[in-house]
Scaffold this active site. Structure first.
Site, PDB file in Angstrom:
ATOM      1  N   ASP A   1     -19.992  32.504 117.830  1.00 31.89           N
ATOM      2  CA  ASP A   1     -20.791  32.733 119.035  1.00 31.89           C
ATOM      3  C   ASP A   1     -22.107  33.393 118.642  1.00 31.89           C
ATOM      4  O   ASP A   1     -22.132  34.307 117.799  1.00 31.89           O
ATOM      5  CB  ASP A   1     -20.016  33.621 120.003  1.00 31.89           C
ATOM      6  CG  ASP A   1     -20.833  33.969 121.229  1.00 31.89           C
ATOM      7  OD1 ASP A   1     -20.937  33.141 122.134  1.00 31.89           O
ATOM      8  OD2 ASP A   1     -21.401  35.093 121.248  1.00 31.89           O
TER       9      ASP A   1
ATOM     10  N   GLY B   1     -13.073  33.684 123.970  1.00 32.78           N
ATOM     11  CA  GLY B   1     -12.190  32.587 124.337  1.00 32.78           C
ATOM     12  C   GLY B   1     -12.880  31.246 124.469  1.00 32.78           C
ATOM     13  O   GLY B   1     -12.314  30.214 124.093  1.00 32.78           O
TER      14      GLY B   1
ATOM     15  N   LEU C   1     -13.406  29.851 120.983  1.00 31.35           N
ATOM     16  CA  LEU C   1     -12.144  29.426 120.383  1.00 31.35           C
ATOM     17  C   LEU C   1     -11.635  28.140 121.017  1.00 31.35           C
ATOM     18  O   LEU C   1     -11.094  27.271 120.322  1.00 31.35           O
ATOM     19  CB  LEU C   1     -11.102  30.539 120.529  1.00 31.35           C
ATOM     20  CG  LEU C   1     -11.472  31.930 119.997  1.00 31.35           C
ATOM     21  CD1 LEU C   1     -10.266  32.853 120.048  1.00 31.35           C
ATOM     22  CD2 LEU C   1     -12.034  31.865 118.592  1.00 31.35           C
TER      23      LEU C   1
ATOM     24  N   THR D   1     -13.104  37.892 119.079  1.00 32.34           N
ATOM     25  CA  THR D   1     -13.992  39.067 119.010  1.00 32.34           C
ATOM     26  C   THR D   1     -14.104  39.778 120.352  1.00 32.34           C
ATOM     27  O   THR D   1     -14.852  40.744 120.473  1.00 32.34           O
ATOM     28  CB  THR D   1     -15.398  38.654 118.537  1.00 32.34           C
ATOM     29  OG1 THR D   1     -15.931  37.689 119.445  1.00 32.34           O
ATOM     30  CG2 THR D   1     -15.355  38.068 117.125  1.00 32.34           C
TER      31      THR D   1
ATOM     32  N   LYS E   1      -3.577  26.037 123.479  1.00 35.24           N
ATOM     33  CA  LYS E   1      -4.471  25.241 124.325  1.00 35.24           C
ATOM     34  C   LYS E   1      -5.916  25.286 123.829  1.00 35.24           C
ATOM     35  O   LYS E   1      -6.424  26.324 123.397  1.00 35.24           O
ATOM     36  CB  LYS E   1      -4.407  25.720 125.773  1.00 35.24           C
ATOM     37  CG  LYS E   1      -3.080  25.406 126.429  1.00 35.24           C
ATOM     38  CD  LYS E   1      -3.135  25.462 127.941  1.00 35.24           C
ATOM     39  CE  LYS E   1      -3.206  26.853 128.475  1.00 35.24           C
ATOM     40  NZ  LYS E   1      -3.009  26.881 129.939  1.00 35.24           N
TER      41      LYS E   1
ATOM     42  N   LYS F   1     -12.500  23.731 135.518  1.00 36.78           N
ATOM     43  CA  LYS F   1     -12.281  24.527 134.319  1.00 36.78           C
ATOM     44  C   LYS F   1     -11.220  23.873 133.420  1.00 36.78           C
ATOM     45  O   LYS F   1     -10.125  23.552 133.858  1.00 36.78           O
ATOM     46  CB  LYS F   1     -11.836  25.931 134.729  1.00 36.78           C
ATOM     47  CG  LYS F   1     -11.815  26.932 133.591  1.00 36.78           C
ATOM     48  CD  LYS F   1     -11.589  28.333 134.131  1.00 36.78           C
ATOM     49  CE  LYS F   1     -11.408  29.335 133.004  1.00 36.78           C
ATOM     50  NZ  LYS F   1     -12.620  29.477 132.196  1.00 36.78           N
TER      51      LYS F   1
ATOM     52  N   HIS G   1     -13.916  35.698 133.305  1.00 38.32           N
ATOM     53  CA  HIS G   1     -12.608  35.075 133.516  1.00 38.32           C
ATOM     54  C   HIS G   1     -11.562  36.091 133.970  1.00 38.32           C
ATOM     55  O   HIS G   1     -10.850  35.869 134.957  1.00 38.32           O
ATOM     56  CB  HIS G   1     -12.144  34.397 132.222  1.00 38.32           C
ATOM     57  CG  HIS G   1     -10.758  33.830 132.314  1.00 38.32           C
ATOM     58  ND1 HIS G   1     -10.447  32.731 133.078  1.00 38.32           N
ATOM     59  CD2 HIS G   1      -9.578  34.235 131.752  1.00 38.32           C
ATOM     60  CE1 HIS G   1      -9.156  32.464 132.981  1.00 38.32           C
ATOM     61  NE2 HIS G   1      -8.603  33.364 132.183  1.00 38.32           N
TER      62      HIS G   1
END
Length: 443
Positions: free
Chosen positions: A113, A177, A180, A201, A214, A223, A335
């Site tokens: 990121d 997230g 990933l 992180t 997932k 989403k 989130h």
């Protein structure tokens, strides 16, 4: 008009079970009853069932697929003396020894990121150079707004140019997230499945995204509508990354920990209830015992149901309405914040259903507030609730499969919550919690 003859149900049928045995570099089918388990033959776990009728033959293949991945706590992953990031995923001792003896340089493609790169980019580069790694670092803005197939394809183009060995050179994802998830999807697509490693992180990804299988990207304003169930070969957890995360993002991660506490672990709930402010202030440094409980409870739910064959999932608590809310107000809610608003409402549903007491409800809401999480939102409307639950019916086998707490640290799945309870819970939720936000509830 001519008649159509329907075959008699008693048509002669034969069914034969075959095992698959390795013979001189190839596989041969062999009648299952003739395969002796105590011989030295190499027998596959797969089987072929042959069904023959007068109209033809059907072959049914049963091929068990086993994924093995590890979730490993580590300290100072970017310390050049720590080889976990490069070799920690290798479980075969001989393979590890061969790599250490080899003169061939280690090759790694790293997606990070871009905000993480600003903090750790120099250290990451130093780590790779100190270990004589042939590497490429791709820093990207992996935000929820950019969580798209276009981003995944951009990664794939760079991976293709770098020319990885898809069996021995895993892609490394370092970030939250979203990072990933995108990298996991890209890896699952490249040459049908390239191994990848997750390094979370953020606290949210540390206890949630990093420990499951997932992957995905957003699509059609929904989403994670595109994705796959392909776990990483390893997830490496280093709490020192969390110390550079803003306070709001610590709260964000604590929401997912609270989810697991409410569903499965009263002790974790009491830890969050009593020490939530300290966890926020210290950014969970020295609190690995707390994250460990959250991760263990999450793995208990995920490991036996990695592909979600069973749609009754306690980990869906807080995720029935929140995906629609999160996408609707993007990017104003994180989130975990959207999940917590969903959980807050569902606690009121539990109360109106007689599943939790008023005291338990108040303790849960007070804990959420103590963790500095939002408990109400003006866009979380009754219309959004109804639309989300209707959508869930379509994708969950015709059942709503609503996880609800039945006390503190216990939960069950419900399919018969009435519209009356949903409306009554919503009205009370708005009456009691919207006041703190200075808003009124829609009718």
């Amino acid at each position: 008009m001519g008649k159509v003859n329907v075959a008699d149900k008693d048509t002669k049928k034969t069914k034969t079970e075959f095992c698959l045995v390795r013979v001189k570099g190839t596989w041969k089918r062999k009648l299952a009853k003739e395969v002796k388990k105590d011989t030295c033959e190499c027998v596959s776990a797969a089987k072929i069932y042959e069904n023959t009728t007068e109209t033809g033959t059907t072959w049914m293949v049963v091929s068990p697929i086993v994924f093995t991945y590890q979730v490993t706590e580590s300290q100072d992953l970017l310390d050049p003396a720590n080889n976990t990031l490069l070799l920690g995923h290798i479980t075969d001792a001989q393979q590890l020894e061969d790599i250490k003896k080899s003169n061939k340089p280690i090759k790694r493609f790293v997606v990070v990121d871009q905000e993480v790169y600003k903090i750790y980019g120099a250290k990451l580069t130093e780590y790779m150079e100190a270990n004589n790694v042939q590497f490429k670092i791709l820093a990207l803005p992996t935000t929820e707004e950019n969580k798209s197939m276009e981003m995944a394809l951009k990664i794939l183009e760079e991976v293709n140019s770098f020319s990885l060995d898809r069996r021995t050179e895993p892609i490394i994802a370092i970030g939250g997230g979203v990072c990933l998830d995108i990298v996991g999807l890209a890896a699952s697509l490249y040459r049908r499945r390239t191994p990848y490693i997750r390094v979370p992180t953020t606290l949210l990804s540390y206890v949630d995204a990093s420990v499951g299988a997932k992957t995905g990207v957003n699509f059609a304003n929904c989403k994670n509508k595109l994705g796959a169930y392909i776990p990483p070969v390893a997830a490496f957890l280093d709490l020192t990354f969390i110390q550079t995360v803003p306070r709001r993002h610590i709260s964000n991660g604590l929401a997912e920990m609270l989810k697991m506490a409410l569903m499965k672990h009263r002790g974790l709930f009491e830890l969050l209830e009593k020490h939530g402010r300290v966890l926020l202030d210290t950014k969970l440094q020295g609190a690995s015992h707390v994250t460990r409980i959250a991760i263990t409870t999450m793995l208990e739910e995920l490991a036996p149901n990695l592909w979600e064959d069973d749609l009754n999932r306690l980990v869906d608590f807080g995720h029935l309405i929140s995906p629609a809310l999160e996408m609707k107000v993007l990017p104003s809610l994180l989130h975990g914040e959207a999940v917590n608003i969903d959980m807050s409402y569902m606690v009121y549903v539990s109360k109106e259903s007689g599943l939790v007491t008023e005291e338990e409800k108040q303790r849960i809401i007070s804990c959420m507030v103590g963790l500095e999480l939002p408990v109400w939102h003006e866009d979380f409307t009754m219309e959004l609730i109804q639309r989300s639950l209707q959508d869930r019916l379509k994708h969950s086998g015709g059942l709503v499969r609503m996880p609800l707490p039945v006390g503190l640290g216990q939960a069950e799945i419900f399919n018969n919550t009435s519209c009356e309870i949903l409306h009554r819970a919503y009205e009370k939720w708005c009456d009691e919690l919207s006041i703190a936000s200075g808003n009124s509830c829609d009718p």
